[in-house]
Structure formats: C-alpha cells, structure tokens
Write an enzyme that holds these catalytic residues in place. Structure first.
Site, short mmCIF file in Angstrom:
data_model
loop_
_atom_site.label_atom_id
_atom_site.label_comp_id
_atom_site.label_asym_id
_atom_site.label_seq_id
_atom_site.Cartn_x
_atom_site.Cartn_y
_atom_site.Cartn_z
N GLU A 24 -0.44 9.76 1.62
CA GLU A 24 -0.28 10.11 0.12
C GLU A 24 -0.24 11.46 0.01
OE1 GLU A 24 -2.74 6.43 0.70
OE2 GLU A 24 -3.41 8.53 0.79
N LEU A 31 -2.53 4.13 -4.53
CA LEU A 31 -2.26 2.84 -4.94
C LEU A 31 -2.57 1.69 -3.76
CD1 LEU A 31 -0.89 0.96 -7.04
CD2 LEU A 31 1.38 1.43 -5.78
N ILE A 88 0.97 -1.24 -0.19
CA ILE A 88 -0.03 0.09 0.11
C ILE A 88 1.05 1.04 0.04
CG2 ILE A 88 -2.02 -1.20 1.23
CD1 ILE A 88 -1.09 -0.08 3.60
N CYS A 89 0.37 2.42 -0.63
CA CYS A 89 1.09 3.51 -0.48
C CYS A 89 0.68 4.50 0.54
CB CYS A 89 0.67 4.38 -2.06
SG CYS A 89 1.44 5.86 -2.28
N LEU A 90 1.52 4.64 1.12
CA LEU A 90 1.50 5.65 2.48
C LEU A 90 2.91 6.51 2.55
CD1 LEU A 90 0.22 3.20 5.18
CD2 LEU A 90 -1.18 4.88 3.84
#
Length: 305
Positions: free
Chosen positions: A224, A129, A92-94
């Site tokens: 994000e 994402l 995951i996008c963080l």
C-alpha cells in the site's frame, strides 16, 4: 495439464505455462500454487505463516486471478482462510495487486507475488482495503485452526486442487509455537506500530533461497504505497547529528559534531606549577650572578685607581 487446450502463441498463455512448469519443478516449503485445469488464468495457492510471528505454523489458502494481459497487468488476490490480517473472499490491496497497476513489473511472477504476500503478513495494515488488525493471540488461534482442514470454496475441481495443496503444505509446515504470556497480554496491534514496522524489515517467513531468487521482492515491492514527507529520510542507525537549538526552540539547524573538550588532570597542573617555580629560580640565580660579577669588576677598578 493439456497444453493443446490453449493457444500457445498467446503471450499470456506461454508465460503462464512456463510458470506452471517452474512451480512444479522447483517447489517451495513456504508456498504452493497451481492453476485450474479448465482455466489456467485462475490459480489456487497456499502460503505458510511467516516464521517468528503469530502466524507461524498456519496454512493460508487463497485465489489468484490473472488478467488476459498478464504479465503486463497485475493479478488480483483473495484469501480464503481466516487469518486476522486480511479479509477472506475479498480482493486485497497490495502494491503487487491490481489495486496498484502502476507499481507492477512484468518481470514479477506468481512465485514473486507469493513471496511478497508472506512478507506482508506481519506488517501494519494501516487501514488498507481488505486488511484486518486482530490481536496477536487471535491470529495465533486462527493459525492453529487453519491446519485442521482446507477451506471450502467453489466447484469440485477447485476444491480438489485446494485439498491437494493443503496436504502438501501440511507435510511441510512446522509445529505451531506457543505464544509467551507477555505476547498474549499485549495491547491491540494497532497500538504497536513500531513493533509491526520492525517485524516487516526482514520479511520474516521468506527463506533466504527465495530472497535470492527474487531480489525484487526485498528491494522494490512495498505494501500500500502511501504519501511520505519529503524530509522523512532516517539517519543511519546510531548516528544522530548534533542540533543547534535557537532561542525560539527550533532544532532544525544541523551542526557538525563538536570536538571533545580535553580536561587536564590535577597531576598535569602540579607539574606545570613546579616547572614555573624552577624556571623562576633559574632566572633569579642568573641575575644574581650577573650582579655579583658586575660588583666584582667595579671593586678591582677602584683599587687600581
């Protein structure tokens, strides 16, 4: 954990073993995470759903992969439990993940990352994402289901650790609250951006103790990073400066607040009128006295001539 398996002179190994001891000596009701016995760079974790949200009462498992350069480079995160917010078995996008290494701080830790992940759960995904945008009732149903059993993932060693973490989190998890009818009938979360932003302000589900121990979470970690207009500075709540609208309809020119116009009461008008009448009468009386006095002196002079 057998420390003699690893090179204790390695900065990453030293840091990881330090975090393991801290996690074991200072457990939290909101999360639990431990590395594999055979590979301390891979951690299994579980977080509880943030309170006062549709995730409350849920138990969400995941995997953290630490890089060899940790803590100078960020870890990657993967959720294993269906949750309606993040895809499962997908990195995951963080801003705390390897998708944004420019935002990572070496002072952050696995504990810091888990606290931040809980805070990110109820926020708006904004198409990032690995993000999902399920309805509240769907997420609530997944929260209930997440308590039934731990997800099946990987080797027997991984599964044993996952099961142990699940039992611990289940013993700490609060009952799953019921959604109100109004919440169940709401539209898709994508149409409720303002509500999602409001729920993210307070990082619900993170205990006060964790916020105090990790001040960087509330101040520096954001999900994000996105482009923000240069003029997007909100005014303090409740303070809205007056704007002068030109003939063309523009409202960009700011004016200071206008002074309040005081309106006199009718009683004040009557008082002013009576005062003016009284002053006029006094002037007339004074003029009349002077006239009579002058007339009297003139008569005496004429009689004496």
């Amino acid at each position: 954990m057998a420390d003699d398996k690893y090179n204790l002179k390695n900065p990453a190994v030293k840091r990881i073993l330090q975090e393991v001891k801290e996690m074991q000596s200072n457990p939290s009701d909101d999360f639990m995470s431990l590395p594999l016995e055979e590979n301390i760079f891979e951690w299994q974790f579980a977080i509880s759903g943030p309170r006062d949200t549709e995730f409350e009462g849920g138990i969400y498992h995941g995997r953290i992969q630490l890089p060899a350069e940790y803590p100078f480079k960020p870890p990657s995160f993967m959720l294993l439990t269906p949750n309606g917010r993040f895809e499962t078995q997908t990195k995951i996008c963080l801003s705390i993940s390897n998708h944004h290494p420019e935002h990572w701080q070496p002072s952050w830790s696995v504990r810091t990352a888990l606290v931040a992940l809980i805070a990110f759960m109820p926020t708006n995904p904004n198409g990032a994402l690995g993000s999902l945008d399920y309805k509240k009732e769907e997420r609530h149903a997944l929260a209930i289901k997440s308590r039934e059993a731990a997800p099946r993932f990987g080797t027997p060693e991984r599964q044993k650790l996952i099961d142990e973490i699940h039992e611990y989190m289940l013993s700490k998890a609060p009952p799953v609250p019921q959604l109100s009818p109004s919440e169940c009938s709401e539209e898709h979360p994508g149409n409720r951006e303002s509500e999602a932003q409001e729920s993210s302000r307070d990082a619900k589900g993170v205990s006060s103790q964790e916020r105090l121990q990790n001040p960087a979470v509330g101040e520096r970690i954001t999900e994000e990073i996105q482009e923000v207009p240069a003029n997007a500075n909100p005014s303090p709540a409740g303070v809205r400066p007056a704007r002068e609208v030109s003939a063309g309809g523009s409202s960009d020119h700011l004016l200071p607040p206008r002074a309040e116009t005081r309106v006199q009461k009718p009683a004040d008008d009557r008082l002013f009128t009576w005062a003016a009448v009284g002053l006029t009468i006094a002037i007339l009386v004074l003029l009349l006295k002077k006239f009579m006095k002058a007339s009297g002196h003139g008569a005496v002079f004429m009689d004496g001539s």
